[in-house]
Structure formats: structure tokens, C-alpha cells
Design a protein around this motif. Structure first.
Motif, PDB file in Angstrom:
ATOM      1  N   ALA A  11       1.248  -1.449  -0.043  1.00 29.35           N
ATOM      2  CA  ALA A  11      -0.013   0.091   0.140  1.00 29.35           C
ATOM      3  C   ALA A  11       1.156   0.956  -0.155  1.00 29.35           C
ATOM      4  O   ALA A  11       1.997   1.250   0.321  1.00 29.35           O
ATOM      5  CB  ALA A  11      -1.069   0.064   1.450  1.00 29.35           C
ATOM      6  N   TYR A  52      10.057  -4.372  13.807  1.00 25.86           N
ATOM      7  CA  TYR A  52      10.721  -4.737  12.659  1.00 25.86           C
ATOM      8  C   TYR A  52      12.005  -5.151  13.751  1.00 25.86           C
ATOM      9  O   TYR A  52      12.201  -4.869  15.267  1.00 25.86           O
ATOM     10  CB  TYR A  52      11.822  -2.745  12.036  1.00 25.86           C
ATOM     11  CG  TYR A  52      10.179  -3.044  11.005  1.00 25.86           C
ATOM     12  CD1 TYR A  52      10.610  -3.368   9.816  1.00 25.86           C
ATOM     13  CD2 TYR A  52       9.655  -1.261  11.171  1.00 25.86           C
ATOM     14  CE1 TYR A  52      10.097  -3.007   8.694  1.00 25.86           C
ATOM     15  CE2 TYR A  52       9.079  -0.857  10.385  1.00 25.86           C
ATOM     16  CZ  TYR A  52       9.135  -1.756   9.061  1.00 25.86           C
ATOM     17  OH  TYR A  52       8.150  -0.808   7.893  1.00 25.86           O
ATOM     18  N   GLU A  71      13.936 -10.804  -0.039  1.00 25.74           N
ATOM     19  CA  GLU A  71      14.263  -9.763  -1.438  1.00 25.74           C
ATOM     20  C   GLU A  71      13.969  -8.866  -0.198  1.00 25.74           C
ATOM     21  O   GLU A  71      14.173  -8.578   0.984  1.00 25.74           O
ATOM     22  CB  GLU A  71      12.236  -9.435  -1.450  1.00 25.74           C
ATOM     23  CG  GLU A  71      11.284  -9.462  -0.763  1.00 25.74           C
ATOM     24  CD  GLU A  71      11.611  -7.685   0.497  1.00 25.74           C
ATOM     25  OE1 GLU A  71      11.885  -6.472  -0.462  1.00 25.74           O
ATOM     26  OE2 GLU A  71      11.188  -7.939   0.929  1.00 25.74           O
ATOM     27  N   PHE A  72      15.087  -7.962  -0.959  1.00 28.00           N
ATOM     28  CA  PHE A  72      14.887  -6.556  -0.030  1.00 28.00           C
ATOM     29  C   PHE A  72      14.660  -5.161  -1.091  1.00 28.00           C
ATOM     30  O   PHE A  72      14.969  -5.571  -2.591  1.00 28.00           O
ATOM     31  CB  PHE A  72      16.255  -6.608   0.884  1.00 28.00           C
ATOM     32  CG  PHE A  72      17.723  -6.405  -0.345  1.00 28.00           C
ATOM     33  CD1 PHE A  72      17.943  -7.478  -0.971  1.00 28.00           C
ATOM     34  CD2 PHE A  72      17.889  -4.833  -1.003  1.00 28.00           C
ATOM     35  CE1 PHE A  72      18.970  -7.390  -1.791  1.00 28.00           C
ATOM     36  CE2 PHE A  72      18.770  -4.743  -1.962  1.00 28.00           C
ATOM     37  CZ  PHE A  72      19.259  -5.672  -2.315  1.00 28.00           C
ATOM     38  N   ALA A  73      14.664  -4.144  -0.690  1.00 26.58           N
ATOM     39  CA  ALA A  73      14.124  -2.640  -1.422  1.00 26.58           C
ATOM     40  C   ALA A  73      14.843  -1.350  -0.402  1.00 26.58           C
ATOM     41  O   ALA A  73      15.070  -1.754   0.133  1.00 26.58           O
ATOM     42  CB  ALA A  73      13.052  -2.217  -1.575  1.00 26.58           C
ATOM     43  N   GLU A 100       4.383  -7.663   4.747  1.00 25.72           N
ATOM     44  CA  GLU A 100       3.668  -6.563   4.793  1.00 25.72           C
ATOM     45  C   GLU A 100       5.072  -5.243   3.773  1.00 25.72           C
ATOM     46  O   GLU A 100       5.730  -4.725   4.568  1.00 25.72           O
ATOM     47  CB  GLU A 100       3.611  -5.664   5.345  1.00 25.72           C
ATOM     48  CG  GLU A 100       2.236  -4.651   6.118  1.00 25.72           C
ATOM     49  CD  GLU A 100       2.627  -4.046   7.112  1.00 25.72           C
ATOM     50  OE1 GLU A 100       2.790  -5.456   8.497  1.00 25.72           O
ATOM     51  OE2 GLU A 100       2.066  -3.153   7.757  1.00 25.72           O
TER      52      GLU A 100
HETATM   53  P1  5GP Z   1       8.089   2.134   6.576  1.00 26.55           P
HETATM   54  O1  5GP Z   1       8.900   3.137   7.326  1.00 26.55           O
HETATM   55  O2  5GP Z   1       6.624   3.370   6.434  1.00 26.55           O
HETATM   56  O3  5GP Z   1       7.403   1.081   8.098  1.00 26.55           O
HETATM   57  O4  5GP Z   1       7.846   1.688   5.505  1.00 26.55           O
HETATM   58  C1  5GP Z   1       8.023   1.834   4.322  1.00 26.55           C
HETATM   59  C2  5GP Z   1       7.837   1.190   2.682  1.00 26.55           C
HETATM   60  O5  5GP Z   1       8.434   0.361   3.623  1.00 26.55           O
HETATM   61  C3  5GP Z   1       6.298   0.464   3.521  1.00 26.55           C
HETATM   62  O6  5GP Z   1       5.923   0.847   2.125  1.00 26.55           O
HETATM   63  C4  5GP Z   1       6.781  -0.770   3.641  1.00 26.55           C
HETATM   64  O7  5GP Z   1       5.546  -1.804   3.549  1.00 26.55           O
HETATM   65  C5  5GP Z   1       7.917  -1.301   3.314  1.00 26.55           C
HETATM   66  N1  5GP Z   1       8.296  -2.496   3.847  1.00 26.55           N
HETATM   67  C6  5GP Z   1       8.291  -2.635   4.705  1.00 26.55           C
HETATM   68  N2  5GP Z   1       9.208  -4.129   5.403  1.00 26.55           N
HETATM   69  C7  5GP Z   1       9.545  -4.073   4.172  1.00 26.55           C
HETATM   70  C8  5GP Z   1       9.834  -4.947   3.051  1.00 26.55           C
HETATM   71  O8  5GP Z   1      11.365  -6.233   3.918  1.00 26.55           O
HETATM   72  N3  5GP Z   1      10.461  -5.419   2.248  1.00 26.55           N
HETATM   73  C9  5GP Z   1      10.356  -4.089   1.021  1.00 26.55           C
HETATM   74  N4  5GP Z   1      10.649  -4.243   0.032  1.00 26.55           N
HETATM   75  N5  5GP Z   1       9.640  -3.510   2.202  1.00 26.55           N
HETATM   76  C10 5GP Z   1       9.671  -3.110   2.897  1.00 26.55           C
END
Ligand code: 5GP
Length: 204
Positions: A11, A52, A71-73, A100
Motif C-alpha cells: 500500500a 521491525y 527480497e529487499f528494497a 507487508e
Molecule cells: P515504514 O518505514 O513506513 O514502516 O515502511 C516504509 C515502506 O517500506 C512501506 O511501503 C513498507 O511496506 C515497506 N517495507 C517494510 N518492510 C519491507 C520489506 O521487508 N521489504 C520491502 N521490500 N519493503 C518493506
């Protein structure tokens, strides 16, 4: 043992994904949430190991090099990733796993697990998205503006997902989420595995 489903929930930031996921987990004990690793510093109230696994950049890069991540980004300048080890363990025990993650991660997961079920959460309108980002009050204006731009870019990927939930009224959106997850357990493929003996005993 019947294999669990891999559910990928994505999302734009501020669509209410975290609230929805928490409600789903409370309602359905068969779903297990993957706790991601991130280099982002914890926000107020976030707990290491629950929201986290908070690690530094050196540790995250070590995990990438060691192949420990499914996976990672890099999102907003911080790394986020999913533990490969954890996924392997939980998948073997038949429960549904919920990731998520952002759309870059969702794409990597889809490549590795074509049967993964993608669920995209939309806010009901742009103004709501902006208000939700502001209402959180934890980020600067600059960060909010950046997140809005990234949010719009995320929505460009909506047609890569199997289900779309519009989070206008949280109770309805939670019901939708629960319905999607339950429906995925009732597909012919899953039910044939689960009820092999029943089906063959009832066939004429
Ligand atoms: P936030 O910093 O607001 O918690 O998350 C920022 C973004 O990172 C959100 O779109 C969330 O879905 C994404 N995100 C959180 N955990 C992971 C993950 O393990 N892998 C990826 N690719 N995106 C993640």
C-alpha cells in the motif's frame, strides 16, 4: 500437511495498511506476519523484534551478501528486507505468511513464488492519504511530500496485484481483508489437498 499461502500486502504509505494487517492478525490465528529487517531508525513506540528488526547498514549489507534475504528494497533512503530463513521455516509448518512490503519487494516475491497472493490497499482519495500522512505527526513536511510522491508511484503498480481493498471505512476494509485470506484457503487446489479422502469417498 497442506501448504500455507504466501500473502503479499502492499500500500502507499498512509493507506492504513498497518491497522488493517493488525486487525487481520487478531481475527485469524492461521496468519503469521513476517517481521522485516530495516536500517530505518525506530519511530516513537516501535519495538525491536515486534515492528521491525532494526539493524545498521553494515549488518544489512552483510545479510544481503550472505543471501539471508528473500527480497529487499531501498525505500526513502533506508533498506527494508524479508528474512529468507524465517520464511523457509514457517512455510514448512503449513501456516499462511503475510509480508507487508513495498511494490519493489512484491515484484521480487512474485518472481520467486508465482503463487503468492498480492493484495493492494488504496486510500479512498488523495486528500485522505495526505491527511493520514500528516495526522501521524511523526515526520517532517519534507518527508511527507516525498512520501506522497512515492505513494503515487506505488499506485502505478496496482494492476500487478490480485486483490484491491479500498480503505474508506476501516471495519469494511478489515472484513474484506479477512474474506480474501479465507477465500484463498478454499481454492480447488488447496481444498483438494486438504480433503483428498473426503472428495474421493463422495465421488460417484
Ligand atoms: P515504514 O518505514 O513506513 O514502516 O515502511 C516504509 C515502506 O517500506 C512501506 O511501503 C513498507 O511496506 C515497506 N517495507 C517494510 N518492510 C519491507 C520489506 O521487508 N521489504 C520491502 N521490500 N519493503 C518493506
Amino acid at each position: 500437511m497442506v501448504k500455507g499461502n504466501l500473502l503479499v500486502v502492499t500500500a502507499p504509505s498512509g493507506a492504513g495498511k498497518t491497522t488493517l494487517v493488525a486487525a487481520l492478525l487478531a481475527a485469524d490465528s492461521q496468519v503469521q506476519l513476517s517481521i522485516s529487517f530495516t536500517t530505518r531508525p525506530p519511530r516513537d513506540g516501535e519495538i525491536n523484534g515486534k515492528d521491525y528488526h532494526f539493524v545498521d547498514r553494515a549488518e544489512f549489507e552483510r545479510m544481503i551478501a550472505a543471501g539471508e534475504l528473500l527480497e529487499f528494497a531501498e525505500v526513502y533512503g533506508n533498506y527494508y528486507g524479508t528474512s529468507q530463513l524465517w520464511i523457509n521455516e514457517v512455510m514448512a509448518n503449513g501456516r499462511d505468511i503475510l509480508l507487508e512490503i513495498d511494490c519493489q519487494g512484491a515484484e521480487q516475491v512474485r518472481r520467486l513464488f508465482p503463487a503468492a497472493i498480492g493484495i493492494f490497499i488504496l486510500p479512498p482519495c488523495l486528500a485522505t492519504l495526505e491527511n493520514r500522512l500528516r495526522g501521524r505527526g511523526k515526520d517532517s513536511d519534507e518527508v511527507i511530500a516525498r512520501r506522497l510522491a512515492v505513494a503515487k508511484e506505488e499506485v502505478n503498480h496496482v494492476d500487478e496485484f490480485d486483490f484491491v481493498i479500498v480503505n474508506e471505512h476501516i471495519d469494511d476494509a478489515v472484513r474484506d481483508m479477512i474474506a480474501v485470506v479465507r477465500a484463498q484457503r478454499l481454492t480447488l487446489a488447496r481444498q483438494s489437498e486438504r480433503h483428498t479422502a473426503l472428495i474421493s469417498s463422495l465421488k460417484g
